[in-house]
Design a protein around this motif. Structure first.
Motif: not given
Length: 209
Positions: A1-7, A9-17, A19-24, A44-48
């Motif tokens: 199961m994907v955690t919010q922290e993994e979401m 780190e792996k789905q947002l930061k590693s793909r170029g997001i 902006d610290e305000k957006v990540l927060k 927390y999976e990266d899909r609709p």
């Protein structure tokens, strides 16, 4: 199961997001609160994810990507066309002064009204109606975001955007492009295509426009 922290780190930061305000904001708004009970393990999976009656909650990356591209400041007033379950509005509310969000589907508008109080977001106002017309009495807006795709961007929305403001929308009938408009004058815009995307079609007046 994907955690919010993994979401984050792996789905947002590693793909170029970046902006610290957006990540927060993505950290503070728990996607799990906006999905049905049977889908919470997948929150927390990266899909609709399905939320009922052929409707979905957007994937986290797209929510974060669109928020980042709008470059929202704490003084900004935002119009969202397509409240859905309320998740995207909740994320935007962490970045903006106020979010006005309109949803054409009655049961979805009610779902958002029920979901949003769970995270205490006093700076969101929602209503049920056709987003094609925008929200004239609260215009002009610093930014406008569409979460459903029209064949072309409705003129009332362009008119309700402040000069210097940004409008972000998926546009197209079969294949869609994520279009960023920046209003440079009363009737002038700078347009940029960002991504190929897949959103539900905008309904109501947009269908016949």
């Amino acid at each position: 199961m994907v955690t919010q922290e993994e979401m984050i780190e792996k789905q947002l930061k590693s793909r170029g997001i970046s902006d610290e305000k957006v990540l927060k904001a993505m950290q503070e708004v728990d996607r799990r609160l906006f999905v049905p009970e049977e889908m919470k393990a997948h929150a927390y999976e990266d899909r609709p994810l399905p939320i009922g009656k052929d409707q979905t909650i957007s994937q986290p990356y797209i929510v974060a990507y669109m928020a980042e591209k709008l470059e929202i400041s704490p003084k900004n007033t935002i119009l969202e066309v397509g409240t859905g379950c309320g998740y995207n509005a909740a994320v935007l509310s962490k970045l903006a002064l106020h979010v006005y969000s309109v949803e054409i589907i009655e049961w979805l508008a009610k779902l958002a009204e029920e979901s949003l109080p769970k995270i205490e977001v006093p700076n969101i106002t929602t209503r049920q109606g056709d987003g094609f017309a925008g929200w004239p009495e609260k215009a002009p807006f610093d930014a406008i975001i569409l979460t459903a795709a029209p064949a072309s961007i409705p003129n009332p929305l362009k008119e309700q955007l402040k000069i210097g403001g940004k409008l972000l929308a998926p546009v197209g009938e079969n294949s869609q492009k994520l279009i960023l408009l920046e209003k440079t004058g009363k009737d002038s815009f700078k347009e940029k295509t960002l991504l190929l995307v897949n959103f539900v079609a905008m309904t109501g007046k947009a269908e016949s426009n």
